[in-house]
Design an enzyme around this catalytic site. Structure first.
Site, mmCIF file in Angstrom:
data_model
loop_
_atom_site.group_PDB
_atom_site.id
_atom_site.type_symbol
_atom_site.label_atom_id
_atom_site.label_comp_id
_atom_site.label_asym_id
_atom_site.label_seq_id
_atom_site.Cartn_x
_atom_site.Cartn_y
_atom_site.Cartn_z
ATOM 1 N N ASN A 9 -2.011 2.557 5.980
ATOM 2 C CA ASN A 9 -1.317 3.155 4.838
ATOM 3 C C ASN A 9 -2.297 3.163 3.663
ATOM 4 O O ASN A 9 -2.539 2.121 3.057
ATOM 5 C CB ASN A 9 -0.064 2.320 4.516
ATOM 6 C CG ASN A 9 0.661 2.815 3.281
ATOM 7 O OD1 ASN A 9 0.332 3.868 2.730
ATOM 8 N ND2 ASN A 9 1.651 2.061 2.820
ATOM 9 N N LYS A 11 -1.947 4.365 0.823
ATOM 10 C CA LYS A 11 -1.280 4.343 -0.494
ATOM 11 C C LYS A 11 -1.927 5.409 -1.405
ATOM 12 O O LYS A 11 -2.254 6.482 -0.912
ATOM 13 C CB LYS A 11 -1.315 2.927 -1.070
ATOM 14 C CG LYS A 11 -0.720 1.919 -0.067
ATOM 15 C CD LYS A 11 -0.445 0.565 -0.636
ATOM 16 C CE LYS A 11 0.181 -0.317 0.436
ATOM 17 N NZ LYS A 11 0.521 -1.644 -0.020
ATOM 18 N N HIS A 95 9.198 2.109 2.294
ATOM 19 C CA HIS A 95 8.184 1.128 1.881
ATOM 20 C C HIS A 95 8.658 0.432 0.606
ATOM 21 O O HIS A 95 9.283 1.059 -0.251
ATOM 22 C CB HIS A 95 6.835 1.822 1.638
ATOM 23 C CG HIS A 95 5.710 0.840 1.523
ATOM 24 N ND1 HIS A 95 5.472 0.141 0.367
ATOM 25 C CD2 HIS A 95 4.800 0.413 2.429
ATOM 26 C CE1 HIS A 95 4.446 -0.675 0.568
ATOM 27 N NE2 HIS A 95 4.011 -0.523 1.804
ATOM 28 N N GLU A 97 7.167 -0.325 -1.962
ATOM 29 C CA GLU A 97 6.677 0.296 -3.198
ATOM 30 C C GLU A 97 7.488 1.548 -3.555
ATOM 31 O O GLU A 97 7.462 1.990 -4.705
ATOM 32 C CB GLU A 97 5.164 0.594 -3.052
ATOM 33 C CG GLU A 97 4.361 -0.700 -3.119
ATOM 34 C CD GLU A 97 3.018 -0.675 -2.395
ATOM 35 O OE1 GLU A 97 2.539 0.413 -2.044
ATOM 36 O OE2 GLU A 97 2.466 -1.769 -2.187
ATOM 37 N N GLU A 165 7.725 -5.977 6.623
ATOM 38 C CA GLU A 165 6.756 -6.228 5.554
ATOM 39 C C GLU A 165 7.419 -7.079 4.470
ATOM 40 O O GLU A 165 8.060 -6.525 3.561
ATOM 41 C CB GLU A 165 6.296 -4.905 4.925
ATOM 42 C CG GLU A 165 5.497 -4.016 5.828
ATOM 43 C CD GLU A 165 4.528 -3.133 5.035
ATOM 44 O OE1 GLU A 165 3.351 -3.146 5.364
ATOM 45 O OE2 GLU A 165 4.948 -2.459 4.074
ATOM 46 N N GLY A 171 -0.209 -6.786 -0.652
ATOM 47 C CA GLY A 171 -1.102 -6.393 -1.739
ATOM 48 C C GLY A 171 -1.852 -7.537 -2.386
ATOM 49 O O GLY A 171 -1.741 -8.704 -1.987
ATOM 50 N N SER A 213 -0.986 -8.024 3.921
ATOM 51 C CA SER A 213 -2.280 -8.729 3.899
ATOM 52 C C SER A 213 -2.877 -8.950 5.287
ATOM 53 O O SER A 213 -3.491 -9.989 5.545
ATOM 54 C CB SER A 213 -2.149 -10.069 3.163
ATOM 55 O OG SER A 213 -1.684 -9.869 1.845
#
Ligand code: 13P
Length: 250
Positions: A9, A11, A95, A97, A165, A171, A213
């Site tokens: 991903n 991003k 996701h 985010e 996740e 992150g 991570s």
């Protein structure tokens, strides 16, 4: 057992088309020797066609989100059929985010149903923001699954991937990485919930990825802890590291 699946991903990276092309080429080279692993790269929308132009048979493409709407006057939205027409076959949905800027389980559910209509494989992200000592995070994950997979049929579940996740592990602001034991426990729990919603056959056939991570150093321990693959953020921007994570999944 189905092959392990490694998804990158990207991003909102990299900064330019030129860098995106170089990154994709680097990943193609780094993943050449990767039999028995399914590999997907999810660049930002504008770079999907660039990646498509780089000759390779191995890597599939995915988008990072899709609209819950079919088509029409929805400024800035990108539909599942548009994504599919660019040659992408996967799409990340839900996701954290995206959830942090408004995607509810209801919206995630609508997006999944749209993606399935366009023959995209939804990679459905679930996971708690924090771990409490009362186990409330388990109830949260349970209801994320129930609400996000509403009106999805057993047959359609063949084309759905779940990515666990935990938000606290994602992150550069991650408090820590999840332990392989925490992943194993969560995978068992996810299977139980899927078994209750659908049946045990569906629960066992659905791939459950770990994300948060992931790096070349910790990937093996998650594979040993029965991860069916990974959803990789930062280390998918480094072909060498991404290639090393793929190698672990062989
Ligand atoms: P990191 O691998 O950078 O923690 O990101 C994980 C992620 O959010 C992948 O979707």
């Amino acid at each position: 057992m189905s092959k392990r699946l490694v998804i990158g991903n990207w991003k909102m990276n990299p900064k330019s088309l030129k860098e995106a092309e170089a990154l994709f080429k680097g990943i193609v080279t780094a993943s050449k020797d990767s039999k028995n692993v399914d590999i997907v790269v999810c660049p930002p929308y504008p770079f999907l066609t660039t990646a498509k132009k780089v000759p390779n048979k191995k890597i599939k493409l995915g988008a990072q989100d899709t609209s819950e709407m079919l088509e029409g006057s929805y400024t800035s939205q990108v539909s599942s059929s548009m994504i599919s027409s660019l040659g992408a076959t996967y799409v990340i949905i839900g996701h954290s985010e995206r959830r942090s800027i408004g995607d509810t389980d209801e919206i995630v559910n609508k997006k999944i149903l749209q993606a399935l209509k366009s023959k995209l494989i939804p990679v459905v992200c679930i996971g708690e923001n924090v771990r409490d000592t009362h186990g409330d995070y388990l109830a949260l994950v349970k209801y994320q699954l129930i609400d996000c997979l509403k009106n999805v049929s057993k047959l359609q579940m063949k084309n759905i991937v779940i990515a666990y996740e935990p938000v606290w592990a994602i992150g550069s602001h991650a408090t820590r990485v999840a332990t392989p034991e925490e992943f194993t426990e969560m995978k068992i729990f996810i299977r139980k919930v899927l078994s209750d919603i659908f049946d045990s056959k569906v629960a066992h056939a659905t791939r459950v990825l770990y994300g948060g991570s992931v790096n070349p150093q910790n990937a093996q321990a998650f594979v040993d802890a029965t991860a069916d693959g990974f959803l990789v953020g930062r280390d998918s921007l480094n072909p060498k590291k991404f290639g090393a994570i793929i190698a672990v999944c062989k």
